[in-house]
Write a protein that holds these residues in place. Structure first.
Motif, PDB file in Angstrom:
ATOM      1  N   ARG A  48       0.855  -1.187   0.000  1.00 25.22           N
ATOM      2  CA  ARG A  48       0.000   0.000   0.000  1.00 25.22           C
ATOM      3  C   ARG A  48       0.890   1.235   0.000  1.00 25.22           C
ATOM      4  N   ASN A  49       0.448   2.274  -0.699  1.00 28.96           N
ATOM      5  CA  ASN A  49       1.289   3.467  -0.689  1.00 28.96           C
ATOM      6  C   ASN A  49       0.943   4.357   0.507  1.00 28.96           C
ATOM      7  N   LEU A  50       1.842   5.298   0.757  1.00 26.72           N
ATOM      8  CA  LEU A  50       1.735   6.098   1.973  1.00 26.72           C
ATOM      9  C   LEU A  50       0.428   6.894   2.029  1.00 26.72           C
ATOM     10  N   ASP A  51       0.001   7.417   0.884  1.00 28.64           N
ATOM     11  CA  ASP A  51      -1.235   8.209   0.852  1.00 28.64           C
ATOM     12  C   ASP A  51      -2.430   7.369   1.293  1.00 28.64           C
ATOM     13  N   ASP A  52      -2.476   6.136   0.767  1.00 24.63           N
ATOM     14  CA  ASP A  52      -3.540   5.201   1.151  1.00 24.63           C
ATOM     15  C   ASP A  52      -3.535   4.963   2.649  1.00 24.63           C
ATOM     16  N   LEU A  53      -2.358   4.701   3.149  1.00 21.63           N
ATOM     17  CA  LEU A  53      -2.218   4.400   4.579  1.00 21.63           C
ATOM     18  C   LEU A  53      -2.650   5.589   5.426  1.00 21.63           C
ATOM     19  N   LEU A  54      -2.260   6.790   4.962  1.00 21.53           N
ATOM     20  CA  LEU A  54      -2.618   7.997   5.707  1.00 21.53           C
ATOM     21  C   LEU A  54      -4.130   8.205   5.701  1.00 21.53           C
ATOM     22  N   THR A  55      -4.763   7.955   4.562  1.00 23.44           N
ATOM     23  CA  THR A  55      -6.218   8.133   4.466  1.00 23.44           C
ATOM     24  C   THR A  55      -6.934   7.190   5.416  1.00 23.44           C
ATOM     25  N   ASN A  56      -6.354   6.018   5.595  1.00 25.97           N
ATOM     26  CA  ASN A  56      -7.030   5.015   6.435  1.00 25.97           C
ATOM     27  C   ASN A  56      -6.648   5.082   7.915  1.00 25.97           C
ATOM     28  N   THR A  57      -5.887   6.070   8.292  1.00 25.48           N
ATOM     29  CA  THR A  57      -5.507   6.202   9.700  1.00 25.48           C
ATOM     30  C   THR A  57      -6.134   7.486  10.240  1.00 25.48           C
ATOM     31  N   ARG A  58      -6.589   7.410  11.485  1.00 24.19           N
ATOM     32  CA  ARG A  58      -7.309   8.595  11.989  1.00 24.19           C
ATOM     33  C   ARG A  58      -6.367   9.791  12.164  1.00 24.19           C
ATOM     34  N   GLU A  59      -6.979  10.973  12.063  1.00 25.96           N
ATOM     35  CA  GLU A  59      -6.232  12.227  12.213  1.00 25.96           C
ATOM     36  C   GLU A  59      -5.615  12.307  13.608  1.00 25.96           C
ATOM     37  N   LEU A  60      -4.554  13.078  13.735  1.00 26.97           N
ATOM     38  CA  LEU A  60      -3.994  13.302  15.071  1.00 26.97           C
ATOM     39  C   LEU A  60      -4.969  14.171  15.857  1.00 26.97           C
ATOM     40  N   SER A  61      -5.127  13.835  17.125  1.00 27.96           N
ATOM     41  CA  SER A  61      -5.995  14.699  17.941  1.00 27.96           C
ATOM     42  C   SER A  61      -5.126  15.782  18.568  1.00 27.96           C
TER      43      SER A  61
END
Ligand code: AMP
Ligand code: ZN
Length: 489
Positions: free
Chosen positions: A172-185
């Motif tokens: 998986r590319n980094l953009d995909d991984l970032l989209t699927n991980t929740r935002e920093l609180s």
């Protein structure tokens, strides 16, 4: 040895197996997190790697098999969120965290023994390797790939990704991984969303904690496996395994840590087992469909119609390739039990076969076909199909059918069956539990009573029919002065 091919998750293809040293293999498998009983899904993964380990040894490799015990540092979320699994369970059961570890490690070993899995060469624990994990964390900081924030050390995924492909194992590319991980609180100390902890600061109530250059704390889950695998197998070793659910986070993080620390590809072949499912849903503690091996052996679970012997369960697992999902059902278990009994009954006949001057079939081709199955990415279902081909041969020889075997080939046949059934598949030459043995006795008592009755009425045709039908399932009736007796042929 030179023909073995295996599937590498990293390259997403089958590759010829060529270990770093021609006759030695380093194998690391992620072990259980010992905060609760292992469920059948966990067992599937460990039985699969037991098969892989056994076959490597069988074809002549000297294998150092390391399987860890995670006894600290595994938080509820894979990305360092939530409570410590051990602390939570300790509170619930009113025990010391180390009592939890002891209780479930013992349970795990007992279950592994019931499944006849071989113990690993080394079984390191996370708590026994705190120094190594601190040292590795420090090294990663020194290389510039980790940073400390108020007592917790994070791995810097963004920095690492500038020179390396963080998603290469999960494809998986980094953009995909970032989209699927929740935002920093707002309260997050991490710099990046994908950053994960190498060392976690202890809270005042944390029970399992150790001093470190960053204060009191405990190691993250991922650093444990990087530190222990490199300690016992070196910075570069042959095979790293675990369940497929570990690819995206745990193994991707392990890979990044090791590369950041040593600037070398740590593992030549990444191997992953597929999941055990129940009615299509992955077996897990949280899905509530995670029955325990004990429940399957006794049949005491709402999803089960009856119990099965551990060797039948092992056989059931091996009838599916390790990279395919294995769906559990009562029907599939019953079918495996039937198959297992057929296989073991034929094996028992091997010692009783009459030999001829010639073998009627190509024994060498049959033998080769067994090795070919396992050399093709440890394909145990194909091996089992070949062994069933052998069952047909054995039964035909025994019934004085079309097939014959020479004394020399019979000797080799026995060696082949002993090797593949017991050394490789790890089965035991026993028929299912005493429970089904007792049932067989009861059934045979009933059959013999009926036969006695028809003989008294001089109905010898029916009496012979009963005898002949039983012979087909290898049960022999003997008429003695005291009455009829029976035995398995
Ligand atoms: P854990 O104790 O949760 O760390 O898991 C131990 C091992 O069992 C890991 O390699 C997991 O990938 C594996 N595992 C967990 N659930 C399943 C399942 N349903 N089927 C097969 N393996 C599983
Ligand atoms: Zn691991």
């Amino acid at each position: 040895m030179e023909d073995l091919v295996l599937y590498n998750t990293l390259s997403r293809q089958k590759e010829k197996f060529q270990p770093y040293h021609p006759s030695l293999v380093g194998l690391y498998v992620c072990g259980p997190t010992v905060y609760s009983d292992v469920h059948l899904g966990n067992c599937r993964t460990f039985v699969s790697f037991d098969l892989i380990y056994r076959y490597l040894v069988y074809i002549g490799y000297k294998v150092r098999y390391v399987r860890n015990i995670t006894d600290a540092g595994h938080l509820e979320g894979d990305r360092d969120e939530g409570d410590d699994k051990f602390a939570k369970k300790a509170k619930l059961e009113q025990l010391e965290p180390m009592e939890i570890v002891q209780k479930y490690s013992l349970g795990f070993h007992q279950v592994m023994a019931l499944f006849n899995t071989l113990p690993p060469s080394i079984e390191p624990t996370a708590t026994g390797h705190i120094c190594e994990q601190i040292e590795m964390t420090q090294k990663i900081i020194d290389q510039g790939y980790a940073y400390e924030k108020s007592g917790t050390v994070y791995f810097d995924v963004e920095k690492y990704s500038k020179e390396n492909n963080y998603g290469k194992l999960s494809n998986r590319n980094l953009d995909d991984l970032l989209t699927n991980t929740r935002e920093l609180s707002g309260q997050d100390e991490k710099k990046g969303r994908l950053d994960f902890a190498l060392w976690i600061k202890a809270k005042p109530e944390t029970l399992m904690k150790w001093p470190s250059p960053w204060g009191w704390g405990f190691p993250g889950w991922h650093i444990e496996c990087s530190a222990m695998s490199s300690k016992y197998l070196g910075e570069q070793f042959d095979i790293h395994g675990g369940g497929m659910d570990l690819i995206a986070t745990h193994h991707s993080n392990e890979l990044a840590q090791s590369i950041a620390c040593n600037h070398k590809e740590p593992v030549k072949y990444w191997m992953h087992t597929n999941m055990l499912t129940v009615n299509g849903t992955r077996m897990s503690k949280t899905a509530g469909n995670g029955f325990l091996p004990e429940e399957l052996f006794t049949g005491k679970h709402p999803l089960l119609t009856r119990g099965y012997a551990p060797m039948v369960v092992r056989f059931f697992m091996l009838q599916t390739h390790y990279r395919s999902t294995l769906d559990f059902s009562n029907e599939a278990m019953a079918a495996s039990e039937k198959g297992y009994i057929r296989l073991m009954s034929a094996y028992a006949l091997l010692d009783k076969l009459k030999t001829s001057s010639k073998t009627s079939f190509d024994f060498q081709a049959f033998r080769r076909s067994c090795y070919e199955a396992m050399n093709d990415d440890f394909n145990s279902p194909v091996l089992i199909a070949r062994l069933f081909d052998g069952v047909r041969l054995i039964n035909s020889i025994n019934d004085a059918g079309n097939e014959t075997i020479s004394a020399a080939d019979l000797d080799e046949f026995k060696k082949l069956y002993n090797g593949f059934l017991f050394d490789v598949l790890g089965l035991k030459p026993e028929l299912p539990s005493s429970e089904s043995g007792a049932l067989a006795n009861e059934l045979m008592d009933a059959v013999l009573a009926i036969r006695k009755e028809v003989r008294a009425k001089k109905d010898f045709a029916t009496s012979d029919l009963i005898r002949d039908e039983l012979k087909k399932v290898n049960i022999v009736i003997k008429d003695t002065k005291e009455g009829a007796t029976w035995e398995k042929a």
